[in-house]
Design an enzyme around this catalytic site. Structure first.
Site, mmCIF file in Angstrom:
data_model
loop_
_atom_site.group_PDB
_atom_site.id
_atom_site.type_symbol
_atom_site.label_atom_id
_atom_site.label_comp_id
_atom_site.label_asym_id
_atom_site.label_seq_id
_atom_site.Cartn_x
_atom_site.Cartn_y
_atom_site.Cartn_z
ATOM 1 C CG HIS A 1 -1.982 0.958 1.293
ATOM 2 N ND1 HIS A 1 -1.781 2.275 1.629
ATOM 3 C CD2 HIS A 1 -3.322 0.824 1.063
ATOM 4 C CE1 HIS A 1 -2.950 2.907 1.615
ATOM 5 N NE2 HIS A 1 -3.899 2.051 1.263
ATOM 6 C CG ASP B 1 -0.274 -2.602 5.834
ATOM 7 O OD1 ASP B 1 -1.220 -2.686 6.638
ATOM 8 O OD2 ASP B 1 -0.390 -2.060 4.718
ATOM 9 C CD GLN C 1 -7.377 -4.852 3.550
ATOM 10 O OE1 GLN C 1 -8.348 -5.584 3.739
ATOM 11 N NE2 GLN C 1 -7.525 -3.568 3.249
ATOM 12 C CE LYS D 1 -8.241 -0.791 5.033
ATOM 13 N NZ LYS D 1 -7.838 0.607 5.231
ATOM 14 C CB CYS E 1 -3.644 3.126 -1.718
ATOM 15 S SG CYS E 1 -4.758 4.482 -1.335
#
Length: 470
Positions: free
Chosen positions: A179, A256, A259, A282, A425
């Site tokens: 991202h 990261d 997700q 999220k 992104c």
């Protein structure tokens, strides 16, 4: 110490949908969705529309929908199908109630007052930190730093750790599937320090090349920045292995997890990464707050990211000394209500069970992929699901000779289906794939296979509409 009010709030957040609702109640309250015109035509002609097999019990999506009032609405006669969860998730009623209660009954600044409102707010705020720590199995709540979002958390590491530890000739290893928030801060730092960015490409299967990543690691590598789950490809990286390889050469690892944390059990101690970031919005929590997990000894060695109130120990005319983590990295008044709301979201997810969510979403992911790949002229990016490869519940795709933004617009206007179009992104990844943009359908546990049927039928109608002569 957690206040009685915080404990009561935790109890109130038990998903009402899972307590005493049977299949009949689930479908009566938003569990059923409309037929698209294509499915309606098929039914009228006596032809069975593509659909999942009948289930004897309501799915997790059926059971939890009642907790998300935003899903129970129509636009121009079309029932809302929300498949844009990769951008942000919807919020259960208990999270909105928590925010309302904070601002109505105990709005106050934290850590700075001895009156009852401040004490209550501080208890709830620090309770939320403990909930985050427990949720990702941090060794200590002091390893959790609240930030505005995951982007700020990555910037915090890039500036506070990167600017002090990187120099000319050092290397930062990333994948081209990252991202922008995990790329741009390191570009800033590399330009200022002289460090070099090294990118891992894709395999022929269209996923980050782990063997290339191993080959890029050297005694020049200082930090490896990787996603846990790709927001475009739906693929998952072997973070534990990456950490092991990186540790051998003394490199740090930043993950990261935006997700992954909302969709599966994540154990930071098991993963072993030095830093991990995620966003509240999220994972069914409010916008405006996220968190950084960092190993405490590492956080303690880092300089502050921002200066101001709360992050200091003592301030003199010519210098200041700094508080211990996490306060050192939380300058100024934080997003108090939002952090407390995140705590309630974690209560909600935990009551359902992250393993249960993960297993159900694996089913959704496979059903979405198989349903979508059957549509003519559709190309899905990322790996095909199989017994050894599990996709995240999202599909980025393109339709031959149709722009993804046109698809997203018609799905919304004519069918009430919300998906995302663009580069998500991830421009470097899209260029590598030879495209400028893609459409993306991304699901969460409150979605259903019936909604996938509606989406796929609506997509077929949309393709017919966009490719036919008018």
């Amino acid at each position: 110490m957690v206040s009685a009010a915080a404990a009561a709030s935790s109890l109130r957040c038990f998903p009402s949908s899972l307590g005493n609702r049977g299949p009949g109640a689930a479908t009566a309250r938003g569990g059923l969705v409309r037929l698209s015109s294509r499915r309606a035509r098929s039914a009228a002609a006596g032809v069975a529309a593509p659909s999942r097999e009948a289930e004897s019990a309501a799915s997790l999506g059926d059971l939890t929908r009642v907790d998300f009032p935003i899903l129970d609405q129509e636009f121009d006669g079309s029932k809302l199908v929300y498949f844009d969860n990769g951008a942000t998730s919807q919020k259960p009623s208990c999270v909105m109630k928590t925010l309302d209660e904070y601002y109505r009954f105990y709005n106050s600044n934290v850590h700075r007052g001895i009156h009852v409102l401040s004490a209550k707010a501080t208890d709830a705020y620090e309770s939320a930190r403990t909930k985050v720590a427990n949720f990702v199995n941090a060794a200590n709540s002091r390893e959790i730093v609240f930030t505005r979002n995951a982007t700020e958390a990555i910037n915090l590491v890039a500036y506070s750790w990167g600017m002090s530890n990187l120099k000319q000739g050092d290397e930062i290893v990333l994948t081209i599937a990252e991202h922008h928030s995990a790329i741009v801060p390191w570009q800033f730092v590399s330009q200022k320090t002289g460090a070099t960015l090294k990118y891992v490409g894709l395999t022929k299967e269209g996923v980050p090349d782990i063997e290339q990543l191993k080959d890029l690691l050297s005694n020049k590598t200082r930090i490896v920045v990787v996603h846990h789950v790709s927001n475009v490809l739906g693929s998952m990286l072997p973070v534990e292995d990456i950490v092991t390889w990186s540790n051998r050469i003394g490199a740090k690892v930043l993950v990261d997890a935006c997700q992954s944390v909302p969709h599966m059990p994540v154990d930071v101690q098991r993963l072993g990464a030095d830093f991990l970031v995620a966003s509240s919005h999220k994972m069914c929590g409010p916008t405006g707050v996220g968190f950084l997990h960092g190993k405490f000894d590492l956080l303690s060695s880092m300089e502050p990211f921002l200066g101001g109130g709360e992050m200091i120990a003592d301030v003199f005319q010519d210098k200041s000394t700094y508080a211990e983590p996490p306060s050192r990295f939380e300058a100024g008044t934080p997003a108090i209500g939002e952090a407390i709301g995140l705590g309630t979201a974690i209560d909600y997810l935990s009551q359902i069970g992250m393993q249960k969510i993960h297993e159900y979403e694996n089913e959704l992911a496979t059903y979405l992929y198989e349903s979508l790949i059957a549509v003519p002229n559709v190309r899905i990016y990322g790996p095909a699901p199989c017994q050894t490869v599990h996709r995240a519940p999202l599909c980025s795709f393109n339709v031959e000779n149709v722009h993804p933004t046109d698809i997203a617009e018609i799905l919304d206007l004519q069918h009430g289906v919300a998906i995302r179009s663009g580069h998500h992104c991830a421009q470097i990844l899209h260029r590598t794939l030879g495209i400028n943009a893609s459409a993306r359908a991304s699901l969460h546990f409150y979605n259903t296979k019936e909604e996938v049927d509606v989406f796929v039928d609506a997509l077929k109608d949309t393709i017919d509409f966009l490719t036919s002569e008018h």
